[in-house]
Design a protein around this motif. Structure first.
Motif, PDB file in Angstrom:
ATOM      1  N   ARG A   1     -69.695  24.782 -13.693  1.00 50.22           N
ATOM      2  CA  ARG A   1     -70.687  25.116 -12.523  1.00 50.22           C
ATOM      3  C   ARG A   1     -69.875  24.153 -11.150  1.00 50.22           C
ATOM      4  O   ARG A   1     -69.696  24.977  -9.822  1.00 50.22           O
ATOM      5  N   LEU A   2     -69.748  23.138 -11.437  1.00 49.82           N
ATOM      6  CA  LEU A   2     -69.382  22.246 -10.084  1.00 49.82           C
ATOM      7  C   LEU A   2     -68.009  22.585  -9.633  1.00 49.82           C
ATOM      8  O   LEU A   2     -67.733  22.596  -8.386  1.00 49.82           O
ATOM      9  N   TYR A   3     -67.203  22.864 -10.569  1.00 46.03           N
ATOM     10  CA  TYR A   3     -66.008  23.185 -10.208  1.00 46.03           C
ATOM     11  C   TYR A   3     -65.811  24.354  -9.465  1.00 46.03           C
ATOM     12  O   TYR A   3     -65.015  24.656  -8.215  1.00 46.03           O
ATOM     13  N   GLU A   4     -66.423  25.347  -9.853  1.00 41.25           N
ATOM     14  CA  GLU A   4     -66.690  26.678  -9.281  1.00 41.25           C
ATOM     15  C   GLU A   4     -67.271  26.636  -7.634  1.00 41.25           C
ATOM     16  O   GLU A   4     -66.671  27.169  -6.817  1.00 41.25           O
ATOM     17  N   GLU A   5     -68.041  25.834  -7.814  1.00 42.73           N
ATOM     18  CA  GLU A   5     -68.862  25.581  -6.603  1.00 42.73           C
ATOM     19  C   GLU A   5     -67.824  24.923  -5.523  1.00 42.73           C
ATOM     20  O   GLU A   5     -67.899  25.394  -4.276  1.00 42.73           O
ATOM     21  N   ALA A   6     -67.087  23.723  -6.036  1.00 38.84           N
ATOM     22  CA  ALA A   6     -66.125  23.269  -4.920  1.00 38.84           C
ATOM     23  C   ALA A   6     -64.991  24.233  -4.686  1.00 38.84           C
ATOM     24  O   ALA A   6     -64.515  24.169  -3.574  1.00 38.84           O
ATOM     25  N   VAL A   7     -64.533  25.167  -5.377  1.00 34.01           N
ATOM     26  CA  VAL A   7     -63.590  26.265  -5.179  1.00 34.01           C
ATOM     27  C   VAL A   7     -63.998  27.087  -4.215  1.00 34.01           C
ATOM     28  O   VAL A   7     -63.295  27.157  -3.241  1.00 34.01           O
ATOM     29  N   ASN A   8     -65.405  27.664  -4.306  1.00 33.29           N
ATOM     30  CA  ASN A   8     -66.013  28.252  -3.134  1.00 33.29           C
ATOM     31  C   ASN A   8     -66.028  27.735  -1.871  1.00 33.29           C
ATOM     32  O   ASN A   8     -66.202  28.375  -0.900  1.00 33.29           O
ATOM     33  N   GLU A   9     -66.518  26.349  -1.880  1.00 30.05           N
ATOM     34  CA  GLU A   9     -66.422  25.582  -0.609  1.00 30.05           C
ATOM     35  C   GLU A   9     -65.330  25.111  -0.100  1.00 30.05           C
ATOM     36  O   GLU A   9     -65.217  24.460   0.878  1.00 30.05           O
ATOM     37  N   GLU A  10     -64.181  25.465  -0.942  1.00 28.76           N
ATOM     38  CA  GLU A  10     -62.868  25.046  -0.685  1.00 28.76           C
ATOM     39  C   GLU A  10     -62.939  23.467  -0.185  1.00 28.76           C
ATOM     40  O   GLU A  10     -62.197  23.076   0.492  1.00 28.76           O
ATOM     41  N   ASP A  11     -63.476  22.754  -1.022  1.00 30.12           N
ATOM     42  CA  ASP A  11     -63.546  21.327  -1.059  1.00 30.12           C
ATOM     43  C   ASP A  11     -62.477  20.667  -2.024  1.00 30.12           C
ATOM     44  O   ASP A  11     -62.919  20.483  -3.451  1.00 30.12           O
ATOM     45  N   TRP A  12     -61.387  20.659  -1.474  1.00 26.31           N
ATOM     46  CA  TRP A  12     -60.307  20.112  -2.610  1.00 26.31           C
ATOM     47  C   TRP A  12     -60.457  18.727  -3.033  1.00 26.31           C
ATOM     48  O   TRP A  12     -60.038  18.590  -4.403  1.00 26.31           O
ATOM     49  N   ARG A  13     -61.217  17.721  -2.335  1.00 26.78           N
ATOM     50  CA  ARG A  13     -61.091  16.665  -2.897  1.00 26.78           C
ATOM     51  C   ARG A  13     -62.234  16.758  -3.968  1.00 26.78           C
ATOM     52  O   ARG A  13     -61.983  15.993  -5.089  1.00 26.78           O
ATOM     53  N   ARG A  14     -63.404  17.533  -3.872  1.00 26.54           N
ATOM     54  CA  ARG A  14     -64.477  17.614  -4.995  1.00 26.54           C
ATOM     55  C   ARG A  14     -63.698  18.132  -6.196  1.00 26.54           C
ATOM     56  O   ARG A  14     -63.912  17.566  -7.467  1.00 26.54           O
ATOM     57  N   GLN A  15     -62.776  19.176  -6.088  1.00 25.42           N
ATOM     58  CA  GLN A  15     -62.219  19.757  -6.891  1.00 25.42           C
ATOM     59  C   GLN A  15     -61.657  18.828  -7.898  1.00 25.42           C
ATOM     60  O   GLN A  15     -61.375  18.760  -9.136  1.00 25.42           O
ATOM     61  N   GLU A  16     -60.697  18.061  -6.861  1.00 22.57           N
ATOM     62  CA  GLU A  16     -59.941  16.988  -7.691  1.00 22.57           C
ATOM     63  C   GLU A  16     -60.624  16.092  -8.575  1.00 22.57           C
ATOM     64  O   GLU A  16     -60.317  15.411  -9.563  1.00 22.57           O
ATOM     65  N   GLU A  17     -61.735  15.654  -7.983  1.00 20.93           N
ATOM     66  CA  GLU A  17     -62.703  14.684  -8.708  1.00 20.93           C
ATOM     67  C   GLU A  17     -63.109  15.318 -10.033  1.00 20.93           C
ATOM     68  O   GLU A  17     -63.437  14.646 -11.083  1.00 20.93           O
ATOM     69  N   ILE A  18     -63.539  16.508 -10.057  1.00 25.96           N
ATOM     70  CA  ILE A  18     -64.082  17.322 -10.994  1.00 25.96           C
ATOM     71  C   ILE A  18     -63.006  17.378 -12.201  1.00 25.96           C
ATOM     72  O   ILE A  18     -63.504  17.269 -13.316  1.00 25.96           O
ATOM     73  N   GLN A  19     -61.830  17.851 -11.452  1.00 29.29           N
ATOM     74  CA  GLN A  19     -60.730  17.795 -12.533  1.00 29.29           C
ATOM     75  C   GLN A  19     -60.568  16.675 -13.305  1.00 29.29           C
ATOM     76  O   GLN A  19     -60.281  16.676 -14.621  1.00 29.29           O
ATOM     77  N   GLU A  20     -60.662  15.397 -12.565  1.00 30.29           N
ATOM     78  CA  GLU A  20     -60.365  14.065 -13.128  1.00 30.29           C
ATOM     79  C   GLU A  20     -61.518  14.038 -14.438  1.00 30.29           C
ATOM     80  O   GLU A  20     -61.254  13.435 -15.353  1.00 30.29           O
ATOM     81  N   ARG A  21     -62.854  14.479 -14.027  1.00 28.39           N
ATOM     82  CA  ARG A  21     -64.005  14.164 -14.934  1.00 28.39           C
ATOM     83  C   ARG A  21     -63.578  15.043 -16.198  1.00 28.39           C
ATOM     84  O   ARG A  21     -64.011  14.770 -17.300  1.00 28.39           O
ATOM     85  N   ILE A  22     -62.965  16.301 -15.898  1.00 27.42           N
ATOM     86  CA  ILE A  22     -62.773  17.182 -17.153  1.00 27.42           C
ATOM     87  C   ILE A  22     -61.831  16.604 -18.124  1.00 27.42           C
ATOM     88  O   ILE A  22     -61.924  16.551 -19.128  1.00 27.42           O
ATOM     89  N   LEU A  23     -60.915  16.070 -17.667  1.00 31.69           N
ATOM     90  CA  LEU A  23     -59.970  15.175 -18.168  1.00 31.69           C
ATOM     91  C   LEU A  23     -60.052  14.173 -19.106  1.00 31.69           C
ATOM     92  O   LEU A  23     -59.622  13.766 -20.066  1.00 31.69           O
TER      93      LEU A  23
END
Length: 151
Positions: free
Chosen positions: A36-58
């Motif tokens: 949910r957080l990742y999709e939200e960051a994608v929709n808001e085009e917040d690349w920094r947040r996407q990267e942070e969430i990707q790190e949390r996923i890994l």
């Protein structure tokens, strides 16, 4: 918050699996929240947040392991030999793991059946059923780990 795991059968009514089921649901809920957080960051085009969430996923699984089929002892293992990916999401008692089958479709790999499995001390692994929408989120999670590119 939407319930992400189907209602349990008789398995839930047994005390011996209660903590394992709770841990399994918690792990699945965590993966759904990351999605949910990742999709939200994608929709808001917040690349920094996407990267942070990707790190949390890994960083979510304790370990990521692969299993191959039978092959010659002298053959180098390639991505084509991979059959399953196992993610350890919680260890000890209770324990939770995600098992994803890898399906070969030339020239790509696809994620096949995915199971969430739970266990407690001295008890066998049991499958935690999930709904179709949750299964799609689990597939998304597995796809975040490019293990087939390592071989």
């Amino acid at each position: 918050m939407t319930e992400t795991v189907e209602d349990m059968t008789i398995l839930e009514r047994t005390d011996e699996y209660a903590s394992a089921l709770s841990a399994g649901r918690g792990c699945v809920a965590h993966l759904c929240e990351l999605h949910r957080l990742y999709e939200e960051a994608v929709n808001e085009e917040d690349w920094r947040r996407q990267e942070e969430i990707q790190e949390r996923i890994l960083e979510t699984p304790y370990s990521v392991m692969v299993r191959t089929g039978w092959c010659s002892a002298y053959q180098q293992i390639t991505a084509r030999d991979l059959e399953e990916i196992k993610f350890t999401l919680a260890g000890g008692g209770p324990a939770v793991r995600l098992i994803a089958k890898i399906e070969q479709s030339h020239p790509y790999f696809e994620i096949g059946e995915i199971e969430v499995q739970v266990q407690d001390w001295f008890l066998p692994w049991r499958v935690l059923p999930v709904r179709n929408d949750t299964a799609k989120i689990l597939e998304w999670f597995v796809q975040q780990f490019p293990v087939t590119e390592c071989y």
